[in-house]
Design an enzyme around this catalytic site. Structure first.
Site, PDB file in Angstrom:
ATOM      1  N   ASP A  59     109.705  53.347 112.989  1.00 23.18           N
ATOM      2  CA  ASP A  59     109.854  54.596 111.980  1.00 23.18           C
ATOM      3  C   ASP A  59     109.599  54.199 110.664  1.00 23.18           C
ATOM      4  O   ASP A  59     108.896  55.184 109.847  1.00 23.18           O
ATOM      5  CB  ASP A  59     111.458  54.722 112.021  1.00 23.18           C
ATOM      6  CG  ASP A  59     112.045  53.721 111.698  1.00 23.18           C
ATOM      7  OD1 ASP A  59     111.600  52.593 111.357  1.00 23.18           O
ATOM      8  OD2 ASP A  59     113.521  53.737 111.770  1.00 23.18           O
ATOM      9  N   ASP A 468     118.500  46.202 105.309  1.00 22.95           N
ATOM     10  CA  ASP A 468     119.244  46.127 106.254  1.00 22.95           C
ATOM     11  C   ASP A 468     119.405  44.952 107.112  1.00 22.95           C
ATOM     12  O   ASP A 468     120.429  44.445 107.873  1.00 22.95           O
ATOM     13  CB  ASP A 468     118.522  47.391 107.697  1.00 22.95           C
ATOM     14  CG  ASP A 468     118.667  48.613 107.334  1.00 22.95           C
ATOM     15  OD1 ASP A 468     119.257  48.984 106.600  1.00 22.95           O
ATOM     16  OD2 ASP A 468     118.356  49.186 107.944  1.00 22.95           O
TER      17      ASP A 468
END
Length: 526
Positions: A59, A468
């Site tokens: 992504d 993340d």
């Protein structure tokens, strides 16, 4: 992985002295090895004609080509600041007639965060080089629903023809010249109605997901002529969401008898069975999905069969990734899109969905029977390098929208998660000993959001702050770090720096913490 901009980690092979006048130094620049992924891998696609040819899309981290040794080669490292939205890959298609041809639908966001329209990147040399065909609308490689698909499909009988399903209500588009130019398919009028959150003022969750996938029925045509039967899924709930054309896209109609409760995520053809398998979820993904189903459509008889593997309290997730074994008709696999607890889940059937076996099952709570061995040796920071049989350890993965069986090798399988690619090469043991090998197999895919980099004049070559997954101490640029930062632990390290007068003092700040107050600094003195 959520990021405004994706950057590949780069670092010099030698440290940078903190003095005002230095002699010129020779640097060798290369990708720093993390060992596998680091973020969401929404799509993996094998070519059905050329053995061993496969690609993965991410992504925010570009696209990758599979190598014979299970490593991956990045294809979009050439993208510079002016082309940063190339790194958001919303769809991928590898040509079933001329395998050298590869197409990527790229663009990062459909809201204001990305001012650029999207493009179809076209390669005729397996992704070594690309030309861009500009589109008159935006593409959302890092938007909700990015694990659906594939939205981009090549006609298996006439490979000059491609279809692309757009977001934002922009509809279905077609090319008849190998992707060079595109026109809207005016006869296809349903553009999907689902919006994740209409109240989101940023536009990120308040945009229409649009068209979910395009699937050609290769059995309906003959080589050299456009395939007559085409299926298209759109992101809608409560109304028709799967449509079919039987005249090569001239006219379209809703497939009779379809389920309209959930959103169709995948539409996968099983040619030998002459069947279309569809996975559904009540959300667009990749983060949501609490209910779903799987249906099998018999094309010859125009009948639907519900083959959902679980029900009742055992069904607390939607379904994402789906694959068929082209060597063994009727052998299929499906992944739970978001089973956040006690672990992810994958189901396998050898009889077309009449019965299923899971990758794990309950023994007696909280003990689980996990029917696999596990290795994260290529990316040891993923977690403990053993099978943890207790509930709550997300070892199998999450956000599982990609799942594939090699069309030439029934033992070889891969699936993408929110952190990496897993898979193995002994899949047929699932049907005998019911115990398979799962390995981290994303070596070469570095799909991360880099928030900060430092190279102090002493100590480790590089320290990174990463979205993340915290970030790492890189003692070597050529091997994966053993672990990410641990104390304190945040979901994202926002930045990192060292003291100029005492470079062994390292300060790291973070956001989205679970264990310590937000933005609390971490001072290292080692």
């Amino acid at each position: 992985m959520f990021s405004f901009k994706a950057l590949t980690i780069w670092a010099a092979a030698s440290a940078i002295p903190l003095i005002f006048a230095v002699s010129p130094q020779a640097y060798t620049w290369k990708n720093v090895k993390i060992g596998g992924g680091g973020g969401f891998v929404p799509g993996i696609v094998f070519n059905p004609k050329e053995k061993g040819l496969a690609y993965a899309r991410t992504d925010i981290g570009g696209a990758y080509k599979l190598n014979a040794d299970d490593t991956w080669t990045p294809l979009l490292d050439f993208a510079d600041d002016a082309r940063w939205n190339y790194w958001g890959v919303d769809a991928l298609a590898t040509d079933p007639v001329q395998p050298n041809r590869l197409y990527l639908a790229t663009g990062m966001y459909t809201n204001s965060w990305d001012p650029n329209n999207g493009q179809i990147l076209i390669s005729t040399d397996y992704g070594k080089t690309f030309t861009a065909s500009k589109l008159p609308f935006k593409v959302g490689g890092n938007m909700p629903g990015r694990g659906m698909g594939e939205r981009l499909a090549i006609d298996p009988n006439n490979n000059a023809v491609l279809y692309f399903g757009a977001r934002s209500g922009n509809g279905l588009w077609k090319s008849v010249n190998f992707g060079s130019t595109w026109t809207k398919v005016s006869s296809f009028t349903n553009t999907g109605t689902f919006i994740p959150d209409a109240s989101d003022s940023s536009g990120y969750n308040s945009d229409k997901i649009g068209i979910s996938w395009v699937t050609f029925d290769s059995t309906s045509g003959s080589s050299g002529s456009s395939t007559p039967r085409i299926f298209v899924g759109v992101a809608s709930k409560g109304s028709n969401n799967i449509f079919v054309s039987n005249d090569a896209g001239s006219t379209w109609s809703a497939v009779a008898g379809q389920n309209t409760t959930f959103i169709p995520h995948k539409g996968v053809l099983s040619p030998a069975e002459k069947a279309l398998y569809v996975t559904y979820s009540d959300g667009a993904g990749p983060y949501d999905g609490t209910l779903g189903s799987i249906y099998k459509y018999n094309i010859a008889t125009s009948t639907w069969t519900d083959i959902t593997p679980v029900s009742g309290s055992d069904l607390y997730f939607g379904f994402g990734g789906f694959t068929v074994d082209l060597q063994k008709p009727g052998t299929i696999m499906v992944a739970a899109l978001n089973s956040w607890w006690p672990d992810g889940q994958i189901f396998r059937s050898t009889d077309g969905g009449a019965s299923w076996s899971p990758l794990w099952a309950w023994a007696s709570y909280p003990t689980m029977n996990k029917y696999y061995s596990y290795s994260d040796s290529l990316a040891p920071w993923l977690g403990p390098n053993y099978v943890d049989g207790t509930a709550g350890n997300l070892q199998i993965g999450w956000m599982m929208e990609s799942l594939v069986i090699n069309p030439f090798d029934s033992n070889h399988w891969l699936y993408g998660t929110g952190a990496t690619i897993y898979g193995g090469r002994d899949l047929l043991k699932w049907d005998t000993t019911h115990n398979v090998t799962i390995k981290s197999l994303a070596d070469g895919i570095e799909e991360t959001s880099i928030q900060g980099l430092i190279s102090p004049p002493s100590g480790p070559t590089l320290l990174s702050a990463v979205g993340d997954i915290e970030g790492f101490v890189h003692t070597s640029l050529d091997s994966a770090p053993a672990t990410s930062f641990l104390n304190p632990k945040w979901s994202t390290s926002a930045d990192i720096d060292f003291a100029g007068n005492k470079p062994t003092n390292i300060v790291r700040i973070g956001t989205g913490d679970r264990y310590v107050p937000k933005s609390l600094s971490y001072l290292s003195k080692n």
